[in-house]
Write an enzyme that holds these catalytic residues in place. Sequence first.
Site, PDB file in Angstrom:
ATOM      1  N   ARG A  56      55.010  27.546  39.720  1.00 17.50           N
ATOM      2  CA  ARG A  56      56.002  26.771  38.973  1.00 17.50           C
ATOM      3  C   ARG A  56      55.340  25.581  38.285  1.00 17.50           C
ATOM      4  O   ARG A  56      54.339  25.055  38.755  1.00 17.50           O
ATOM      5  CB  ARG A  56      57.099  26.250  39.913  1.00 17.50           C
ATOM      6  N   TYR A 195      55.800  33.713  35.351  1.00 19.59           N
ATOM      7  CA  TYR A 195      55.605  33.731  36.805  1.00 19.59           C
ATOM      8  C   TYR A 195      56.788  33.191  37.597  1.00 19.59           C
ATOM      9  O   TYR A 195      57.300  32.106  37.317  1.00 19.59           O
ATOM     10  CB  TYR A 195      54.358  32.918  37.171  1.00 19.59           C
ATOM     11  N   GLY A 196      57.186  33.921  38.620  1.00 26.08           N
ATOM     12  CA  GLY A 196      58.092  33.447  39.669  1.00 26.08           C
ATOM     13  C   GLY A 196      59.296  32.674  39.165  1.00 26.08           C
ATOM     14  O   GLY A 196      59.977  33.087  38.224  1.00 26.08           O
ATOM     15  N   LYS A 204      65.352  29.811  41.043  1.00 27.71           N
ATOM     16  CA  LYS A 204      65.398  28.350  41.075  1.00 27.71           C
ATOM     17  C   LYS A 204      66.302  27.793  39.961  1.00 27.71           C
ATOM     18  O   LYS A 204      67.020  26.817  40.175  1.00 27.71           O
ATOM     19  CB  LYS A 204      63.998  27.767  40.923  1.00 27.71           C
ATOM     20  N   HIS A 224      68.023  24.834  49.113  1.00 24.87           N
ATOM     21  CA  HIS A 224      66.735  25.521  49.234  1.00 24.87           C
ATOM     22  C   HIS A 224      66.525  25.848  50.717  1.00 24.87           C
ATOM     23  O   HIS A 224      65.678  25.243  51.374  1.00 24.87           O
ATOM     24  CB  HIS A 224      65.633  24.584  48.716  1.00 24.87           C
ATOM     25  N   SER A 246      58.675  24.636  49.229  1.00 27.62           N
ATOM     26  CA  SER A 246      58.043  25.912  48.913  1.00 27.62           C
ATOM     27  C   SER A 246      56.726  26.064  49.672  1.00 27.62           C
ATOM     28  O   SER A 246      55.952  25.116  49.792  1.00 27.62           O
ATOM     29  CB  SER A 246      57.752  25.993  47.416  1.00 27.62           C
ATOM     30  N   ALA A 247      56.506  27.287  50.171  1.00 26.59           N
ATOM     31  CA  ALA A 247      55.253  27.628  50.868  1.00 26.59           C
ATOM     32  C   ALA A 247      55.043  26.814  52.153  1.00 26.59           C
ATOM     33  O   ALA A 247      53.924  26.441  52.499  1.00 26.59           O
ATOM     34  CB  ALA A 247      54.053  27.508  49.929  1.00 26.59           C
ATOM     35  N   CYS A 248      56.145  26.523  52.863  1.00 28.14           N
ATOM     36  CA  CYS A 248      56.054  25.853  54.170  1.00 28.14           C
ATOM     37  C   CYS A 248      56.596  26.747  55.274  1.00 28.14           C
ATOM     38  O   CYS A 248      56.925  26.269  56.361  1.00 28.14           O
ATOM     39  CB  CYS A 248      56.815  24.531  54.147  1.00 28.14           C
ATOM     40  N   LYS A 250      59.329  29.240  55.140  1.00 29.55           N
ATOM     41  CA  LYS A 250      60.728  29.698  55.233  1.00 29.55           C
ATOM     42  C   LYS A 250      60.785  31.208  55.492  1.00 29.55           C
ATOM     43  O   LYS A 250      61.542  31.670  56.329  1.00 29.55           O
ATOM     44  CB  LYS A 250      61.513  29.368  53.954  1.00 29.55           C
ATOM     45  N   THR A 251      59.969  31.958  54.755  1.00 29.00           N
ATOM     46  CA  THR A 251      60.000  33.415  54.932  1.00 29.00           C
ATOM     47  C   THR A 251      59.538  33.779  56.343  1.00 29.00           C
ATOM     48  O   THR A 251      60.112  34.667  56.977  1.00 29.00           O
ATOM     49  CB  THR A 251      59.121  34.096  53.865  1.00 29.00           C
ATOM     50  N   ASN A 252      58.523  33.092  56.845  1.00 28.91           N
ATOM     51  CA  ASN A 252      58.043  33.388  58.196  1.00 28.91           C
ATOM     52  C   ASN A 252      59.093  33.064  59.256  1.00 28.91           C
ATOM     53  O   ASN A 252      59.250  33.801  60.228  1.00 28.91           O
ATOM     54  CB  ASN A 252      56.750  32.617  58.497  1.00 28.91           C
ATOM     55  N   ASP A 271      65.180  31.899  51.141  1.00 26.30           N
ATOM     56  CA  ASP A 271      64.871  30.846  50.167  1.00 26.30           C
ATOM     57  C   ASP A 271      66.072  29.994  49.754  1.00 26.30           C
ATOM     58  O   ASP A 271      65.920  28.803  49.560  1.00 26.30           O
ATOM     59  CB  ASP A 271      64.246  31.477  48.915  1.00 26.30           C
ATOM     60  N   ARG A 363      51.994  36.581  45.700  1.00 25.43           N
ATOM     61  CA  ARG A 363      53.315  36.866  46.260  1.00 25.43           C
ATOM     62  C   ARG A 363      53.585  38.352  46.424  1.00 25.43           C
ATOM     63  O   ARG A 363      53.027  39.177  45.692  1.00 25.43           O
ATOM     64  CB  ARG A 363      54.388  36.308  45.294  1.00 25.43           C
ATOM     65  N   ARG A 394      55.822  19.772  55.860  1.00 24.96           N
ATOM     66  CA  ARG A 394      54.478  19.983  56.364  1.00 24.96           C
ATOM     67  C   ARG A 394      53.892  18.600  56.593  1.00 24.96           C
ATOM     68  O   ARG A 394      53.493  17.923  55.639  1.00 24.96           O
ATOM     69  CB  ARG A 394      53.709  20.730  55.268  1.00 24.96           C
ATOM     70  N   GLY A 489      56.248  33.029  65.887  1.00 24.96           N
ATOM     71  CA  GLY A 489      57.192  33.500  66.902  1.00 24.96           C
ATOM     72  C   GLY A 489      57.534  32.441  67.940  1.00 24.96           C
ATOM     73  O   GLY A 489      58.631  32.430  68.510  1.00 24.96           O
ATOM     74  N   ASN A 491      58.158  29.449  67.371  1.00 21.97           N
ATOM     75  CA  ASN A 491      59.234  28.586  66.884  1.00 21.97           C
ATOM     76  C   ASN A 491      60.583  29.032  67.466  1.00 21.97           C
ATOM     77  O   ASN A 491      61.550  28.269  67.468  1.00 21.97           O
ATOM     78  CB  ASN A 491      59.283  28.601  65.347  1.00 21.97           C
TER      79      ASN A 491
HETATM   80  O1  SAT Z   1      59.726  28.969  42.500  1.00 21.81           O
HETATM   81  S1  SAT Z   1      59.116  30.172  43.031  1.00 21.81           S
HETATM   82  O2  SAT Z   1      60.135  31.206  43.132  1.00 21.81           O
HETATM   83  O3  SAT Z   1      58.037  30.610  42.133  1.00 21.81           O
HETATM   84  C1  SAT Z   1      58.488  29.901  44.579  1.00 21.81           C
HETATM   85  C2  SAT Z   1      58.878  28.626  45.210  1.00 21.81           C
HETATM   86  O4  SAT Z   1      58.410  27.581  44.774  1.00 21.81           O
HETATM   87  O5  SAT Z   1      59.662  28.606  46.170  1.00 21.81           O
HETATM   88 MN    MN Z   2      61.565  28.418  47.368  1.00 22.79          MN
END
Ligand code: SAT
Ligand code: MN
Length: 582
Positions: A56, A195-196, A204, A224, A246-248, A250-252, A271, A363, A394, A489, A491
Amino acid sequence: MRALCSPVSVYTCDGSREEFDRIAQEMVLKGTLVPLNEKKRPHSFWCRSHPDDVARVEENTFICSRNKEHAGPTNNWKDPLEMREFLQELYRGCMQGRTMYVVPYCMGPIASPYARIGVEITDSPYVVLSMYLMTRMGKEVLARLGDGEFVPGVHSVGRPLKPQEKDELWPCNPANRWIVHFPEDREIWSYGSGYGGNALLGKKCFALRIASVLGRDEGWLAEHMLILGITNPEGEKKYIAAAFPSACGKTNLALMQSALPGWKIEAGGDDIAWIHFGPDGRLYAINPEAGYFGVAPGTSMKTNPNAMKTFEHDALFTNVALTEDKDVWWEGMDKTPPSNLISWRGVPYDPTAGLPAAHPNSRFTVRSSQCPAYDKEAENPYGVPLSAILFGGRRSGTVPLVTEAFSWAHGVFMGASISSETTAAAKGEVGRVRHDPFAMLPFCGYNMGDYFAHWLSMGKRGDKLKLPRMYMVNWFRKSDGQYLWPGFGDNGRVLKWIFERTSDKASAKKTEIGYVPETLDLSGLHLQQSHLDELFSVNREEWLKEAKELESYFQLFGEHMPDALLQELRDLEKRLLATDSL
Ligand code: SAT
Ligand code: MN
């Protein structure tokens, strides 16, 4: 838009698998997509972006409200009339030589009263494939739309083709990127990036920036946040939403398998959450998305087996490395990189060069329904009732593993206080601590001070006993450069405490900054006592510094800063300064 952008043709997407296959095949012939090994990873593709179009672009993202103050101090702003004039020129002929795709999509389950429809116009077939995986898209959406309202969005890679000119593998225009929102008109214009979140306008741009404005006007929240279901060994199920930058992780967290036997976690969303009051006065969350756009590096059978299983087939990988037998690889998948890798730059990977094989923001894009832990309730049109809301970032120091807020207002204060080290999800320096209130800094479509007030007002509207409890968490505290907490896990241990707190079954100690666990289920986990002490420690000196820092940050919002949060800050300072406050 056709007259303005001058595409060769216009194509309206029906959202079928045949359509996906046809567009994917065209991209394979062009060389933009590489089909992966059918035996190992059926119906999946590898894609590389332009090396300057990998994340982004926050400095090129604009909230063009009529009044600058409505965008607030944390957003870039330009006058909407001037911006519209500028965009008219920018988009003139921008799709020459390309197909204009019309993508009708629905954010949220089609049958949900909370779902919203968008139509994205794009000249990027990559975006079409991604929208197919990430949203409900095509014919069924048009049928639901009828002559109803939708959020229009136009996206162009900003790279018109002259007659006979050969296209690039990843056309874009890194020197001229514009991600523009007109909140009053509920309109999105994106240019120059493929991208993304820059290009998949449902994510977003719509589901956070525009939707946050809708939520302010209509009395709900666009956040978010991940959504997960947690079931205890007795079969009782609760729902938790959690905001992290982002990238902290959430998906995990959303796709986690708890380290505690008998505790089942199911993934709702990874997300974004749209949160409304239900008829019973509780807060209900829907996931507006239908797919994951997750960070690949670090994902492994150890850290996130459910994610690994989710993208075993029908997945799109962007900027990861390619193996000799046409499969994907990234740092952290296993210890040693396989030989003869092709890096995300498309060249043989040289392990001695000190550069990663996969881009740190590479990704996977995949439908969430493929997740073995997918929560069927994610399809519930009315959403799932929230018992707890978590805020995290983080932070290598200061912030304990988990702290419970004293009240809704104190929880809002916690959300407003999030700071986090920057990650590769946005262009710019990585690892610098910055304020990221509610993990919404890049995503709030209006004045952040007013957004704080909106959160406070949601609490006022709710019944105290029915509102979710709020927590601050930090999986990333370090000592001597080493993480103190194993995360992933484990967590689940923290989630268990939270689950039981919301049933008034777990005990807590009062500290200056909130309640911390009296005991946490650490069965089977062997941590040094000194590390445990440090994980939960509240250092007054550090927290006084934190409070001072927040005080100056909050000044940024001037008149828009709610008094109630300034009061929370003063109360915190008072507790920290009192010797026997507890
Ligand atoms: O904004 S993206 O979907 O590219 C990824 C993110 O920042 O969460
Ligand atoms: Mn996000």
